[in-house]
Design a protein around this motif. Structure first.
Motif, PDB file in Angstrom:
ATOM      1  N   UNK A   1      15.084  -9.076  -6.428  1.00 51.33           N
ATOM      2  CA  UNK A   1      14.234  -8.738  -4.497  1.00 51.33           C
ATOM      3  C   UNK A   1      13.063  -7.825  -4.745  1.00 51.33           C
ATOM      4  N   UNK A   2      12.626  -8.549  -3.909  1.00 52.80           N
ATOM      5  CA  UNK A   2      10.930  -8.485  -3.426  1.00 52.80           C
ATOM      6  C   UNK A   2      10.791  -6.259  -3.152  1.00 52.80           C
ATOM      7  N   UNK A   3       9.423  -5.941  -3.889  1.00 55.83           N
ATOM      8  CA  UNK A   3       8.939  -4.434  -3.948  1.00 55.83           C
ATOM      9  C   UNK A   3       7.453  -4.629  -3.321  1.00 55.83           C
ATOM     10  N   UNK A   4       6.810  -4.513  -2.473  1.00 55.82           N
ATOM     11  CA  UNK A   4       5.773  -4.406  -2.023  1.00 55.82           C
ATOM     12  C   UNK A   4       4.910  -3.529  -2.321  1.00 55.82           C
ATOM     13  N   UNK A   5       3.737  -2.916  -3.443  1.00 57.61           N
ATOM     14  CA  UNK A   5       3.327  -2.338  -4.032  1.00 57.61           C
ATOM     15  C   UNK A   5       1.071  -2.460  -3.106  1.00 57.61           C
ATOM     16  N   UNK A   6       0.780  -1.663  -3.314  1.00 58.61           N
ATOM     17  CA  UNK A   6      -0.700  -1.921  -2.871  1.00 58.61           C
ATOM     18  C   UNK A   6      -1.875  -2.305  -4.612  1.00 58.61           C
ATOM     19  N   UNK A   7      -2.423  -3.207  -3.914  1.00 60.03           N
ATOM     20  CA  UNK A   7      -2.847  -3.294  -5.666  1.00 60.03           C
ATOM     21  C   UNK A   7      -3.406  -2.418  -6.840  1.00 60.03           C
ATOM     22  N   UNK A   8      -3.589  -1.424  -5.677  1.00 58.26           N
ATOM     23  CA  UNK A   8      -5.018  -0.690  -6.303  1.00 58.26           C
ATOM     24  C   UNK A   8      -4.358   0.993  -6.161  1.00 58.26           C
ATOM     25  N   UNK A   9      -2.898   0.750  -6.263  1.00 61.35           N
ATOM     26  CA  UNK A   9      -1.864   2.418  -5.518  1.00 61.35           C
ATOM     27  C   UNK A   9      -2.571   3.265  -6.975  1.00 61.35           C
TER      28      UNK A   9
ATOM     29  N   UNK B   1     -16.715   7.629   3.427  1.00 63.11           N
ATOM     30  CA  UNK B   1     -16.336   7.683   1.796  1.00 63.11           C
ATOM     31  C   UNK B   1     -14.392   7.138   2.280  1.00 63.11           C
ATOM     32  N   UNK B   2     -14.343   8.432   2.418  1.00 68.55           N
ATOM     33  CA  UNK B   2     -12.302   8.137   2.848  1.00 68.55           C
ATOM     34  C   UNK B   2     -11.899   7.446   2.817  1.00 68.55           C
ATOM     35  N   UNK B   3     -12.722   6.539   4.446  1.00 67.96           N
ATOM     36  CA  UNK B   3     -11.977   5.208   4.561  1.00 67.96           C
ATOM     37  C   UNK B   3     -12.036   3.668   3.023  1.00 67.96           C
ATOM     38  N   UNK B   4     -13.317   3.408   2.413  1.00 73.36           N
ATOM     39  CA  UNK B   4     -13.706   3.033   1.939  1.00 73.36           C
ATOM     40  C   UNK B   4     -12.946   3.294   1.099  1.00 73.36           C
ATOM     41  N   UNK B   5     -12.670   4.522   0.337  1.00 68.08           N
ATOM     42  CA  UNK B   5     -11.455   4.653  -0.876  1.00 68.08           C
ATOM     43  C   UNK B   5      -9.801   3.659  -0.231  1.00 68.08           C
ATOM     44  N   UNK B   6      -9.704   4.506   0.732  1.00 70.38           N
ATOM     45  CA  UNK B   6      -8.059   3.451   1.375  1.00 70.38           C
ATOM     46  C   UNK B   6      -7.972   2.174   0.866  1.00 70.38           C
ATOM     47  N   UNK B   7      -9.578   1.667   2.047  1.00 72.43           N
ATOM     48  CA  UNK B   7      -9.612   0.076   1.803  1.00 72.43           C
ATOM     49  C   UNK B   7      -9.021  -0.989   0.254  1.00 72.43           C
ATOM     50  N   UNK B   8     -10.020   0.328  -0.327  1.00 76.87           N
ATOM     51  CA  UNK B   8      -9.963  -0.429  -2.356  1.00 76.87           C
ATOM     52  C   UNK B   8      -8.654  -0.472  -2.700  1.00 76.87           C
ATOM     53  N   UNK B   9      -8.108   0.877  -2.522  1.00 73.23           N
ATOM     54  CA  UNK B   9      -6.293   0.886  -2.614  1.00 73.23           C
ATOM     55  C   UNK B   9      -5.332  -0.015  -2.028  1.00 73.23           C
ATOM     56  N   UNK B  10      -5.871  -0.429  -0.909  1.00 70.55           N
ATOM     57  CA  UNK B  10      -5.272  -1.717  -0.835  1.00 70.55           C
ATOM     58  C   UNK B  10      -5.749  -3.143  -0.765  1.00 70.55           C
ATOM     59  N   UNK B  11      -6.373  -3.440  -1.881  1.00 72.58           N
ATOM     60  CA  UNK B  11      -6.860  -4.374  -2.353  1.00 72.58           C
ATOM     61  C   UNK B  11      -7.628  -5.069  -2.061  1.00 72.58           C
TER      62      UNK B  11
END
Length: 446
Positions: free
Chosen positions: A153-161, A408-418
């Motif tokens: 069963x699939x679970x989704x995680x952000x690539x760089x959570x 900078x905060x939004x850039x960090x979030x974009x990085x978290x999202x891969x």
């Protein structure tokens, strides 16, 4: 007569069995029912994902939704297709309308069958009570540990959570339960006299003044050699795990992006900031912790020069519209030139050709990217918001704001999202507007 009674009993059992099967097929398994909340089986959750009349809701912490395996689950992340409405959001000092507006925005309506899942047996019940108070009737409860135990069963995680850490992870770190590289823990804010730090901070944290990494009047990062001196003074090397947080998280993200630009390999930010630490019930201290220096950073700064760009690169991005976008992370009124957003920035408007990427109500807020407990917003919602505005994540994206903090905060979030090919335009509107030869637009874009 006895045969007739047996026949009637047999027919009754058949009818009851048929009704029970119909109920399970619709997802309404009522093997348990507590205070009007019905339990639901794994196969019924699976069969109803994506149906218009059903909505699956993750009620756990934002960290669990992002990818952390918390509360004994075998795998981290959320059920694919699930929305998020954390029980933590009901602890926030906000009016009821704010919370109900979040439900509406996420499509969690009273007309639907609502499946609430958690892993501790508490979060789903907390949210269920709130829903019932607001007229919801078809509410179901599910233990996600059952889902996580089934590898099919699939679970989704952000690539760089892992870049965004929960309070439990920080507590384990300072309790020497996390093995790995040496670490440094910083509470970040502007100014030498940090009142919030003095009032109480995470045990072992050292105060970091943002003046240590940036300078006016443009408020760009310091020169590379100065940044290296900053690292040495604060005991930071390329191999140090650096954990950042603040009463307001924005300065922490500003420092985090600069550290990644410098070449620190493992930079983390406490998701939700100091409020998340306090809400988790962990202890604080008030003593001032001194900085501890090191003799070498371990690499020549910057190791990641493309993570932060300057004015010449920003102009190239605007000239290359087919493959690049300069994304404006300011309020709408700042973007259209109604206000500058800052008492020390007089010009109003935006770099010609930039695209609005949302932000918040003013230069100090980022409601469009944060949940009501200031944790990171659902990544799929961020991506949908950008897609609507024509921001293609496959292109090279450089984020800017007034002086670099919000972006900078939004850039960090974009990085978290891969996301890849992403950067911060450090100078932002402050730098762009200083030169009258730089093209400027105002008003709503055509």
């Amino acid at each position: 007569m006895r045969k007739v009674l047996l026949l009637l009993l047999l027919c009754s059992l058949i009818v009851l069995g048929a009704c029970s099967n119909d109920k399970v097929a619709s997802g309404k398994d009522t093997k348990e029912e507590s205070a009007g909340i019905q339990t639901i089986k794994t196969e019924d959750v699976q069969s109803n994902i994506g149906k218009d009349e059903w909505v699956i809701v993750d009620t756990r912490s934002n960290d669990a939704f992002n990818g952390w395996a918390l509360d004994g689950v075998k795998r981290g992340g959320h059920i694919k297709g699930a929305m998020d409405f954390s029980a933590d959001w009901l602890k926030v000092d906000a009016d009821k309308k704010t919370q109900t507006n979040v439900l509406k925005a996420k499509g969690i309506s009273a007309e639907k069958n609502v499946v609430l899942y958690d892993a501790n047996g508490k979060d789903a019940k907390t949210v269920a009570e709130f829903l019932k108070e607001n007229g919801y009737k078809n509410i179901y409860q599910y233990d996600v540990k059952e889902w996580a135990a089934n590898q099919e069963l699939a679970l989704e995680s952000y690539p760089n959570y892992q870049m965004l850490v929960p309070p439990t992870w920080v507590n384990d770190l300072i309790s020497n339960k996390n093995s790995g590289n040496p670490y440094k823990l910083f509470e970040v804010s502007w100014g030498d006299e940090a009142e919030d730090y003095k009032a109480g901070h995470i045990p072992g944290a050292v105060h970091l003044n943002t003046d240590e990494v940036e300078e006016g009047p443009v408020w760009n990062r310091l020169k590379d050699k100065e940044l290296e001196k900053f690292a040495l003074k604060n005991g930071i090397t390329t191999d140090t795990t650096v954990v950042l947080y603040g009463s307001d998280s924005m300065p922490a993200y500003r420092a985090a992006v600069i550290l990644k630009y410098m070449g620190v390999k493992d930079v983390r930010v406490l998701n939700g900031g100091y409020t998340a630490w306090k809400n988790a019930g962990y202890q604080a201290e008030t003593k001032e912790n001194a900085k501890e220096s090191v003799s070498a950073f371990g690499a020549e700064v910057p190791v990641n020069p493309d993570y932060i760009i300057d004015l010449p690169e920003a102009k190239k991005i605007l000239a290359d519209k087919d493959d690049s976008i300069l994304v404006d992370i300011r309020s709408w009124d700042e973007y259209i030139g109604k206000i500058s957003g800052y008492d020390y920035i007089e010009p109003k408007g935006r770099p010609a050709g930039s695209i609005w990427g949302h932000a918040g109500s003013d230069s100090s807020n980022l409601e469009d990217f944060r949940n009501i407990d200031t944790t990171m917003r659902n990544g799929s919602e961020i991506m949908a918001m950008w897609e609507k505005d024509g921001i293609n994540p496959d292109k090279s994206l450089s984020f800017y704001c007034g002086t670099g903090w919000r972006a900078a905060e939004v850039l960090f979030y974009a990085d978290v999202l891969g996301m890849e090919n992403i950067s911060l335009y450090d100078g932002g509107w402050n730098e762009w507007s200083m030169d009258s030869s730089n093209p400027i637009e105002t008003g709503e874009p055509k």
